[in-house]
Write a protein that holds these residues in place. Structure first.
Motif, PDB file in Angstrom:
ATOM      1  N   UNK A   1       0.900  -1.133   0.110  1.00 19.37           N
ATOM      2  CA  UNK A   1      -0.099  -0.011   0.101  1.00 19.37           C
ATOM      3  C   UNK A   1       1.072   1.299  -0.095  1.00 19.37           C
ATOM      4  N   UNK A   2       0.487   2.106  -1.009  1.00 16.00           N
ATOM      5  CA  UNK A   2       1.264   3.570  -0.996  1.00 16.00           C
ATOM      6  C   UNK A   2       0.377   4.384  -0.273  1.00 16.00           C
ATOM      7  N   UNK A   3       1.071   5.875  -0.363  1.00 15.27           N
ATOM      8  CA  UNK A   3       0.205   6.922   0.291  1.00 15.27           C
ATOM      9  C   UNK A   3      -0.010   7.883  -0.756  1.00 15.27           C
ATOM     10  N   UNK A   4      -0.953   8.494  -0.719  1.00 18.87           N
ATOM     11  CA  UNK A   4      -1.327   9.811  -1.461  1.00 18.87           C
ATOM     12  C   UNK A   4      -1.761  10.946  -0.479  1.00 18.87           C
ATOM     13  N   UNK A   5      -1.559  12.188  -0.840  1.00 14.90           N
ATOM     14  CA  UNK A   5      -1.837  13.290   0.098  1.00 14.90           C
ATOM     15  C   UNK A   5      -1.621  14.619  -0.740  1.00 14.90           C
TER      16      UNK A   5
ATOM     17  N   UNK B   1       1.881  11.447  -4.481  1.00  9.97           N
ATOM     18  CA  UNK B   1       1.954   9.980  -4.187  1.00  9.97           C
ATOM     19  C   UNK B   1       3.336   9.473  -3.394  1.00  9.97           C
ATOM     20  N   UNK B   2       3.197   8.896  -2.496  1.00  9.07           N
ATOM     21  CA  UNK B   2       4.640   8.205  -2.061  1.00  9.07           C
ATOM     22  C   UNK B   2       4.542   6.677  -2.091  1.00  9.07           C
ATOM     23  N   UNK B   3       5.568   6.004  -2.796  1.00 13.81           N
ATOM     24  CA  UNK B   3       5.495   4.703  -2.882  1.00 13.81           C
ATOM     25  C   UNK B   3       6.140   3.792  -1.897  1.00 13.81           C
ATOM     26  N   UNK B   4       5.490   2.944  -1.399  1.00 13.28           N
ATOM     27  CA  UNK B   4       6.138   1.930  -0.412  1.00 13.28           C
ATOM     28  C   UNK B   4       7.138   0.938  -0.980  1.00 13.28           C
ATOM     29  N   UNK B   5       8.139   0.896  -0.391  1.00 18.67           N
ATOM     30  CA  UNK B   5       9.359   0.070  -0.928  1.00 18.67           C
ATOM     31  C   UNK B   5       9.302  -1.063   0.083  1.00 18.67           C
ATOM     32  N   UNK B   6       8.598  -1.222   0.770  1.00 15.55           N
ATOM     33  CA  UNK B   6       8.845  -2.280   1.600  1.00 15.55           C
ATOM     34  C   UNK B   6       9.618  -2.143   2.887  1.00 15.55           C
ATOM     35  N   UNK B   7       9.466  -3.134   3.903  1.00 13.19           N
ATOM     36  CA  UNK B   7      10.431  -3.050   5.116  1.00 13.19           C
ATOM     37  C   UNK B   7      10.226  -1.880   5.753  1.00 13.19           C
ATOM     38  N   UNK B   8       9.058  -1.034   5.761  1.00 15.58           N
ATOM     39  CA  UNK B   8       8.944   0.240   6.322  1.00 15.58           C
ATOM     40  C   UNK B   8       9.493   1.117   5.847  1.00 15.58           C
ATOM     41  N   UNK B   9       9.939   1.238   4.501  1.00 17.79           N
ATOM     42  CA  UNK B   9      10.552   2.094   3.782  1.00 17.79           C
ATOM     43  C   UNK B   9       9.646   3.072   2.790  1.00 17.79           C
ATOM     44  N   UNK B  10       9.768   4.384   2.711  1.00 18.10           N
ATOM     45  CA  UNK B  10       9.072   4.804   1.548  1.00 18.10           C
ATOM     46  C   UNK B  10       9.894   5.886   0.546  1.00 18.10           C
ATOM     47  N   UNK B  11       9.699   5.795  -0.769  1.00 17.19           N
ATOM     48  CA  UNK B  11      10.268   6.843  -1.429  1.00 17.19           C
ATOM     49  C   UNK B  11      10.000   8.443  -1.271  1.00 17.19           C
ATOM     50  N   UNK B  12      10.458   9.167  -2.215  1.00 15.15           N
ATOM     51  CA  UNK B  12      10.065  10.542  -2.156  1.00 15.15           C
ATOM     52  C   UNK B  12       8.794  10.955  -2.727  1.00 15.15           C
ATOM     53  N   UNK B  13       8.188  11.952  -2.351  1.00 18.89           N
ATOM     54  CA  UNK B  13       6.907  12.160  -2.855  1.00 18.89           C
ATOM     55  C   UNK B  13       6.925  12.546  -4.418  1.00 18.89           C
ATOM     56  N   UNK B  14       5.934  12.010  -5.174  1.00 16.49           N
ATOM     57  CA  UNK B  14       5.896  12.229  -6.625  1.00 16.49           C
ATOM     58  C   UNK B  14       4.687  13.177  -6.908  1.00 16.49           C
ATOM     59  N   UNK B  15       4.725  14.308  -7.624  1.00 14.44           N
ATOM     60  CA  UNK B  15       3.540  15.091  -7.641  1.00 14.44           C
ATOM     61  C   UNK B  15       2.881  14.675  -8.888  1.00 14.44           C
ATOM     62  N   UNK B  16       1.373  14.608  -8.565  1.00 15.66           N
ATOM     63  CA  UNK B  16       0.519  14.309  -9.728  1.00 15.66           C
ATOM     64  C   UNK B  16       0.350  15.465 -10.773  1.00 15.66           C
TER      65      UNK B  16
END
Length: 497
Positions: free
Chosen positions: A376-380, A390-405
């Motif tokens: 599950x990824x995040x949007x805000x 959108x911030x993409x879930x990389x697994x193991x409780x790690x997330x990428x940088x925000x990507x603008x829509x």
């Protein structure tokens, strides 16, 4: 054996409900395996696709859940169909039957045309993306007021989606219950005996009697209220939660401790200066904790535990690390650091992870598996940056940088995640301040296609979705301040759009 395919668009809820109808209560892995077995192992279901669907069906009252022990002696949540779920299953099956019949007719016509052309053996062209429009509108009220929240569910057990409007914000108004008459209209009534300063009127079966109850989050100094449903869409005030003094905005209802009963996540806003012309205002910063109020198993919420937050207007409950427990994404509302609070499986959140920019002004967020990797990824939306991300879930409780829509800078105020074109991918819907909104259709590979919706009047505060006209496509219902609340129906796009 051939390669497996993903679940077909618009069919997952039907498959889950049908599986539960024919089997004893099952846990999530068992449901997934049963669906795969029934398909002859032609379908593949991953965690990021199935569990958001299970959570939504549970929150909609279509099934109930309780924790138990699986065959391999592991703790697991078991799901069981409710009365409302059986009615939903009937509607889903009827809609899908009509769809397959129509497709069958077109397939027969296509075959008749293709065979004489001696084109047997050629691969069919790939299906084009479906970008629905939302041009047809039904106003739910004659005038605009200070509405803030909207939720949808079958309140009286007739199989039709009803609407609850949370109204008031900082000025007392009556919340409204709109029962669907099945003829394209609604019968409206006030909720409760007095107006209050409401942001959200959330729906869940908090006492597990088979119908949807209402949790009302009010700004201070009003009480935060619990209303129980008699099964016919009539509601009685049955208790309170939290403190009347809290500056509460929206609540999230979810089973946090695995006892099968929905708990309340309370988002409280801190006392921070507002943005001025897009820049931080001057003044004191007074952090305010948000809270988790656990259900005692009787539909009451006698105790609430503070969360280590500073200022929040919405909190997202989602299993972000795949351990089966719902974690909390807490977007910072007033220029601070957003965090994820990790659930220990018992409804407590001892650890956290920073996510997103160090300074953010986020009013609302959401979660969905936007890239189809099973996580599950995040949007805000960020009010200061005037954009959605959108911030993409990389697994193991790690997330990428925000990507603008995509799109120009605009003042966003509401966001929600749902699949509006039934392609199995979660889309993102954004409402703005006095501007037409955006439907970001998910086209895969970190890519979204924008379609506009609504007339740009007022400010969109809340969003919900349901098929109100029975055509099989989800429609948008929006709660607005300074413009009437309304439904925008999903339609075929106009030529040239």
């Amino acid at each position: 054996m051939g390669s497996k395919t993903d679940v077909w668009q618009g069919t997952l809820a039907l498959m889950v409900l049908k599986t539960l109808e024919t089997m004893e209560p099952m846990h999530g892995y068992g449901i997934a395996r049963r669906i795969e077995q029934t398909s002859g192992d032609a379908l593949a279901l991953n965690h990021g696709t199935l569990y958001p669907a299970l959570l939504k069906l549970e929150q909609d009252g279509a099934m109930r859940a309780e924790w138990g022990v699986s065959d391999n002696s592991r703790r697991a949540k078991f799901y069981e169909l409710t009365r409302a779920g059986r009615k939903q299953l009937e509607g889903e099956a009827r809609s899908w039957g009509q769809t397959t019949a129509i497709v069958g007719r077109f397939a027969a016509c296509a075959l008749a045309l293709v065979l004489p052309a001696s084109s047997r053996g050629q691969a069919p062209p790939s299906a084009s993306e479906v970008f629905r429009s939302f041009d047809r509108v039904l106003l739910l009220e004659e005038k605009g007021e200070t509405s803030a929240g909207v939720n949808v569910g079958d309140l009286n057990g007739d199989g039709l989606p009803d609407i609850v409007l949370g109204k008031g914000r900082h000025w007392p108004l009556y919340n409204r219950v709109l029962l669907n008459d099945g003829k394209g209209g609604f019968t409206a009534s006030n909720l409760g005996t007095a107006p209050d300063r409401t942001y959200s009127a959330a729906l869940a079966d908090i006492d597990r009697d088979g119908d949807l109850d209402i949790i009302v989050s009010n700004d201070g100094p009003d009480r935060k209220l619990v209303y129980l449903n008699d099964g016919k869409g009539h509601f009685t005030e049955a208790g309170t939660f939290g403190s009347p003094s809290w500056a509460t905005r929206y609540v999230t209802l979810a089973d946090l401790n695995g006892d099968g009963y929905p708990d309340i996540v309370v988002a409280n806003r801190g006392d921070y200066p507002d943005l001025v012309d897009g820049k931080p205002g001057e003044g004191p910063h007074v952090p305010t904790p948000s809270f988790v109020c656990l259900n005692d198993g009787k539909g009451h919420f006698p105790a609430c535990e503070a969360l280590p937050t500073e200022s929040a207007t919405s909190i997202v409950a989602a299993d972000l690390d795949g351990d089966g427990a719902l974690d909390l994404f807490v977007p910072h509302r007033d220029g601070g650091q957003s965090i994820i609070l990790w659930n220990d499986g018992k409804g407590h959140f001892p650890t956290s992870t920073r996510v997103g920019p160090a300074a953010a002004w986020i009013r609302m967020g959401g979660a969905g598996d936007f890239d189809g990797d099973g996580r599950l990824d995040l949007a805000f939306i960020d009010e200061q940056k005037r954009a959605a991300y959108v911030i993409y879930n990389r697994g193991r409780r790690q997330f990428g940088e925000p990507e603008q829509l995509p799109g120009p800078p605009r003042p966003p105020y509401a966001l929600a995640v749902t699949d509006l074109n039934r392609d199995g991918r979660p889309d993102i819907v954004v409402g703005y301040v006095e501007m037409p909104g955006s439907v970001y259709f998910n086209t895969g590979q970190h890519s979204f296609h924008e379609v506009r919706w609504n007339d740009g009047k007022g400010t969109v505060y809340g969003l919900a979705f349901a098929d109100f006209n029975g055509d099989g496509w989800p429609d948008i219902v929006g709660a607005r301040s300074d413009a009437p609340n309304a439904i925008w129906f999903s339609t075929e796009p106009m030529p040239g759009r």
